[in-house]
Design a protein around this motif. Structure first.
Motif, short mmCIF file in Angstrom:
data_model
loop_
_atom_site.label_atom_id
_atom_site.label_comp_id
_atom_site.label_asym_id
_atom_site.label_seq_id
_atom_site.Cartn_x
_atom_site.Cartn_y
_atom_site.Cartn_z
N HIS A 105 0.83 -1.35 0.00
CA HIS A 105 0.05 -0.44 -0.22
C HIS A 105 0.46 1.05 0.27
N LEU B 75 3.91 6.15 -4.13
CA LEU B 75 2.55 5.23 -4.80
C LEU B 75 3.09 5.79 -6.02
N ILE C 107 3.07 3.60 -10.85
CA ILE C 107 2.02 4.44 -10.91
C ILE C 107 3.04 4.41 -12.16
N ASP D 66 -6.88 8.47 -14.44
CA ASP D 66 -5.42 8.26 -13.53
C ASP D 66 -5.54 9.15 -12.42
N THR E 266 -5.52 6.92 -8.63
CA THR E 266 -4.27 6.98 -7.95
C THR E 266 -5.23 7.20 -6.59
N LEU F 254 -6.10 3.41 -5.33
CA LEU F 254 -5.51 2.86 -4.47
C LEU F 254 -4.77 3.42 -3.76
N ALA F 255 -4.54 4.83 -3.31
CA ALA F 255 -3.67 5.23 -2.07
C ALA F 255 -4.95 5.47 -0.72
N HIS G 32 -6.97 0.69 -0.82
CA HIS G 32 -5.88 -0.36 -0.85
C HIS G 32 -6.47 -1.33 -1.41
N PRO G 33 -7.15 -1.61 -2.38
CA PRO G 33 -8.12 -2.99 -3.48
C PRO G 33 -6.83 -4.22 -3.55
N LEU H 159 -8.17 -4.45 -7.23
CA LEU H 159 -6.68 -4.17 -7.35
C LEU H 159 -6.88 -3.98 -9.32
N ILE I 74 -6.04 -1.62 -12.01
CA ILE I 74 -4.85 -1.66 -13.09
C ILE I 74 -5.27 -1.31 -14.15
N SER J 61 -6.09 1.91 -15.84
CA SER J 61 -5.11 2.86 -15.72
C SER J 61 -4.61 2.60 -17.11
N LYS J 62 -4.55 1.19 -17.60
CA LYS J 62 -4.14 0.51 -19.06
C LYS J 62 -4.51 1.06 -20.42
N ASN K 238 -7.42 3.45 -20.03
CA ASN K 238 -7.19 4.49 -20.55
C ASN K 238 -6.25 5.46 -21.53
N TYR L 269 -7.01 -10.11 -18.30
CA TYR L 269 -5.97 -9.83 -17.49
C TYR L 269 -7.66 -9.21 -15.85
N ASP M 74 -2.60 -12.30 -17.45
CA ASP M 74 -1.33 -11.79 -18.09
C ASP M 74 -1.27 -11.97 -20.46
#
Lengths: 245, 245
Positions: A82, A88, A92, B71, B75, B78-79, B82-83, B88, B92, B95-96, B98, B218, B224
């Motif tokens: 975390h 973080l 990222i 994004d 973030t 995530l901060a 805490h998935p 999670l 992720i 984010s990719k 995006n 994924y 992956d």
């Protein structure tokens, strides 16, 4: 690249630090590999060196494996440690830059394949001087972007962004010139077109190096400078001296 | 896209759920925008519609803003939240994806700019039929990739991967045909080259749609599948029935 990541010094004896060290080592190894791929791809084209172009394509599997491993390690770090704030952002940014490195490898591969297909007919070399020149530029950009990433150096990152603007201009001018060659000597169209694809790949490589440099600014300053103009970026980076730790 | 994300039903009343809903809404809005950009860019080329090509370029700012906002939200998630596990992977993957959506918008923009520059000289339309055809294919791929993402549907994702292989083949064949045109009618080189750039942008758009579809696999399966062959992917997806929640 022997430069130590400065991130690694501020988490004394933490598990996060060890994890980061591991993924950072892989990231830098991957960076070195794709930089070499680009260098070799350009040389294979200019020197008509088929063995070198085969090397580039052979390296693809390693690069792809590293991409998967880096993303896996980053996911584990997110799930277990975390990270917050700059830690973080580091995770990222590395995830984004990982994709860019892999794409650089892809473009090097395209160049290597073109170089192989061109090797049979070597009568003319329209555009080779431009490919050598732009190729050198983007190779330096990759190196400096990775170096900026390793040292978290925003000035070096800004230098890469400026270099990308130069590369784009030279790419445009080389493209126009090659189009003139094609019109003047229609028998060479297929050859010249291949050189145009090489230039386009080099231009894309420059864009990816730029993306990596933008991530360095994001890590250090917490600023997302994508799509901003060079003037805006320089102003933001220099005015924002309070690193949002 | 009105389909509700199935992720949103399994975290009853959690704050994570609300955050995910917000970012998911933006992601789908951005997806709808870039899909429209691609549709409009192709129409602007085929119908010589300059207003439409201006629309596409005008939308770029909105797309870039959404990319940054998405994004930023990811973030924050995530901060603060805490998935773990599938949550999670969702963050992720978004984010990719995006990044891929923004690149699709970029390529649509390139097509729109070319369409504008071609609009003055409309004597021939070499390659327009191919651009229409491949354009339709990649437009459907984007739509289906986003739909697969919204419904977490791996079968639909596999369909997009298969479509990308078709698109690549048709792109290769269209490119070869256009090169023949250029050699036969050297006065058209500059025009045909522009159409070649359009086709290349469309092929890249297909690649990005494919990347988004890979992210769906994924999220759902924890696999992956980047750089794997279609056979390997189908085997993996179907044999791996235990979703690693």
């Amino acid at each position: 690249m022997s430069v130590k990541n400065p991130m690694l010094s501020h988490h004394i004896s933490s598990q996060f630090n060890e994890d980061l060290q591991e993924v950072n080592a892989k990231f830098m190894a991957m960076g070195g590999l794709v930089e070499q791929q680009v260098t070799d791809a350009i040389h294979s084209l200019l020197d008509n060196d088929i063995a070198l172009s085969v090397d580039v394509q052979y390296t693809e599997n390693t690069v792809n494996r590293l991409e998967r491993e880096i993303d896996e390690l980053l996911t584990i770090i997110l799930a277990r440690r975390h990270p917050a704030a700059i830690d973080l952002r580091m995770v990222i940014a590395m995830s984004k830059a990982n994709t860019d490195l892999e794409r650089i490898g892809d473009e090097a591969n395209k160049i290597a394949r073109i170089s192989q297909s061109l090797s049979e007919e070597r009568s003319t070399s329209y555009g080779f001087m431009e490919a050598r020149h732009i190729g050198n530029q983007v190779r330096v950009m990759i190196h400096e972007a990775l170096d900026a990433f390793a040292r978290l150096d925003t000035d070096q990152a800004l230098k890469v962004l400026r270099a990308d603007a130069d590369t784009d201009r030279e790419y445009q001018s080389a493209t126009r010139m090659l189009m003139t060659y094609m019109i003047e000597d229609a028998r060479q169209i297929s050859r010249v077109l291949n050189v145009l694809w090489v230039l386009r790949s080099l231009e894309r490589i420059g864009d990816h190096a730029r993306n990596i440099a933008e991530q360095v600014i994001y890590i250090v300053k917490g600023l997302d400078v994508r799509h901003a103009s060079m003037d805006e970026i320089e102003k933001k980076v220099h005015s924002d001296s309070n690193k949002s730790e």
